[in-house]
Design a protein around this motif. Structure first.
Motif, PDB file in Angstrom:
ATOM      1  N   LEU A  76      52.527  25.836  22.623  1.00 56.27           N
ATOM      2  CA  LEU A  76      53.653  26.844  22.706  1.00 56.27           C
ATOM      3  C   LEU A  76      55.412  26.206  22.670  1.00 56.27           C
ATOM      4  O   LEU A  76      55.669  26.461  24.125  1.00 56.27           O
ATOM      5  N   ARG A  78      59.032  28.508  21.514  1.00 56.78           N
ATOM      6  CA  ARG A  78      59.390  29.968  21.582  1.00 56.78           C
ATOM      7  C   ARG A  78      61.222  29.897  21.736  1.00 56.78           C
ATOM      8  O   ARG A  78      61.518  29.294  22.052  1.00 56.78           O
ATOM      9  N   ALA A 169      47.546  28.425  23.801  1.00 58.76           N
ATOM     10  CA  ALA A 169      48.315  27.632  24.093  1.00 58.76           C
ATOM     11  C   ALA A 169      47.584  27.609  25.353  1.00 58.76           C
ATOM     12  O   ALA A 169      47.295  28.185  26.356  1.00 58.76           O
ATOM     13  N   CYS A 172      53.641  26.691  27.786  1.00 61.43           N
ATOM     14  CA  CYS A 172      54.266  27.427  26.908  1.00 61.43           C
ATOM     15  C   CYS A 172      55.443  27.055  27.422  1.00 61.43           C
ATOM     16  O   CYS A 172      56.329  26.659  28.164  1.00 61.43           O
ATOM     17  N   PHE A 352      55.067  35.389  28.037  1.00 60.90           N
ATOM     18  CA  PHE A 352      53.628  34.423  26.634  1.00 60.90           C
ATOM     19  C   PHE A 352      52.752  33.282  28.175  1.00 60.90           C
ATOM     20  O   PHE A 352      51.625  33.963  27.919  1.00 60.90           O
ATOM     21  N   GLY A 353      53.167  32.973  28.991  1.00 55.98           N
ATOM     22  CA  GLY A 353      52.126  32.367  29.584  1.00 55.98           C
ATOM     23  C   GLY A 353      51.579  33.355  30.643  1.00 55.98           C
ATOM     24  O   GLY A 353      50.421  32.595  30.942  1.00 55.98           O
ATOM     25  N   SER A 360      54.082  27.888  31.622  1.00 55.91           N
ATOM     26  CA  SER A 360      55.273  27.877  31.331  1.00 55.91           C
ATOM     27  C   SER A 360      56.294  27.144  31.775  1.00 55.91           C
ATOM     28  O   SER A 360      56.753  27.141  33.249  1.00 55.91           O
TER      29      SER A 360
END
Length: 427
Positions: A76, A78, A169, A172, A352-353, A360
């Motif tokens: 991933l 971002r 994922a 990240c 996200f992580g 991440s």
């Protein structure tokens, strides 16, 4: 800048002119949080041209691109898209003259004062090369163009089914432009950015004529007492070896000089690097607000509302080591340094992580002309901080140098991603 000749970077030099123009266009057309319609449309359109599977309106105005190249890990990447209610004073030929409506419906100037336009540009540069060089790698890349980072847009994407709608994922990766020398990158294992809590406070007094304050409870005086007392939280309640910041960034009360108003409104931001300090500071802030109100003899308790809350951004130690080594190989050993302590600014990238329960890594890349840092050495910034004359993020004068910042941002994303993607030859 000398870029190593790796398959993923093939075509970078040819793509830079278009990326420079893209950046100028995004900078001149900033959009406030959850209003990033134009920016999202540009990102989605370019991703489709590059060959990505594209989903729009994720978590509001978010865009997610998915690119598959056979079996392999899922990575991933971002970038955030929103701008700030700041009047630009850079003097650039592509400076923003845009205005917009904030969350209260007020007309405000809008500027990319935090560099999110740079983040979008760099990620679109990386996605273009990933697509053009798809034969060089195996796996899946999820490119996330996130709305509303300034007010916590990542949780909105998660709540909109992100975990189930897109490939999950295993790592990240994200980055942020900073007022450090362009060409240099910094990060650290463990906590890399502080937690953030924003509060809206309404203090209630009793209004009246400015000539007869004895008949009132003046909320302006109360607000002043609260503001000054809040400055003692960090200086007198938080230990010297711990880190916290308390900022009153907005104060509004009254309409005329000879009228004592009924209310005063404050907006307060709190930064902390550990859960214990966060809890301590939040409790102290509330205690002071309510205590000062009681001391003023108010008839109504203050209202305290949480506007947003971001957890600390924490880098996985093992993955951070991998990324640092990759960045050093791509940019040069002396161009990558380890931050001595977490940055007091905050990010919601870690959402996200945390939601995916995977590692991440987040890093900073410099965006200021090296010539402005006389006698620069990374250790100097680590020890003394950025010189005060250098405009920082959220300043009306913050303007990343286009070169080599874009190139460094693209190279950094691809160098980091390559550590998890499988080379096409299986090596």
């Amino acid at each position: 800048m000398t870029v190593p000749a790796t398959p993923l970077l093939t075509g970078l030099a040819d793509g830079l002119p278009a990326l420079r123009e893209l950046y100028k266009d995004l900078h001149a057309h900033p959009e406030l949080s959850l209003q990033e319609v134009r920016t999202a449309g540009i990102a989605a359109g370019l991703l489709r041209e590059q060959g990505w599977e594209v989903t729009e309106k994720v978590g509001g105005t978010g865009v997610v691109g998915v690119l598959r190249s056979g079996e392999g890990p899922v990575v991933l990447l971002r970038a955030d898209m929103d701008a700030l209610p700041v009047l630009e004073e850079t003097g650039l030929p592509y400076a923003s003259t845009v205005t917009g409506k904030d969350r209260e419906g007020e007309e405000v100037p809008v500027m990319h004062a935090c560099g999110h336009d740079m983040h979008v540009t760099c990620l679109l540069g990386a996605t273009a090369l990933l697509a053009a060089n798809r034969g060089a790698w195996r796996g899946t890349v999820v490119a996330v163009f996130q709305p509303a980072e300034e007010i916590g847009g990542a949780p909105a994407m998660i709540e909109d089914g992100f975990l189930d709608r897109f490939p999950r994922a295993g790592i990240c990766l994200g980055q942020h432009v900073a007022p450090a020398p362009a060409g240099f990158v910094g990060t650290r294992p463990g906590p890399v950015m502080a937690a953030s809590d924003s509060l809206r406070v309404r203090l209630f007094g009793r209004g009246g004529h400015g000539s007869m304050p004895e008949t009132t409870v003046d909320p302006v005086v109360l607000a002043a007492a609260v503001i000054m007392r809040l400055q003692t939280v960090v200086s007198r309640e938080v230990g010297a070896g711990r880190t916290a910041v308390v900022t009153v960034g907005s104060v509004h009360s009254g309409t005329k000089e000879n009228i004592i108003p009924d209310t005063a409104d404050l907006r307060i931001n709190i930064r902390s690097t550990t859960a214990a300090v966060r809890e301590q500071v939040l409790a102290a802030v509330e205690r002071i607000i309510r205590g000062e109100a009681a001391a003023s003899g108010v008839a109504r308790e203050p209202e305290i509302e949480q506007l947003n809350s971001f957890p600390a951004t924490v880098n996985d130690p093992g993955a951070t080591g991998t990324v640092q080594a990759a960045l050093a190989a791509a940019l040069g050993e002396g161009h990558v340094f380890t931050l001595s302590q977490p940055v007091p600014a905050s990010e919601d990238f870690g959402t996200f992580g945390s939601a995916l329960e995977v590692p991440s890594v987040f890093w900073y890349f410099g965006g200021t002309d090296l010539a402005r840092f006389e006698g620069f050495a990374p250790d100097g910034i680590l020890e003394n901080g950025v010189p005060p004359e250098i405009p920082s993020n959220h300043s009306s004068r913050f303007a990343p140098a286009i070169d080599p910042t874009i190139e460094v941002g693209v190279v950094s994303l691809l160098a980091a991603a390559a550590q998890w993607l499988t080379p096409a030859d299986g090596g």
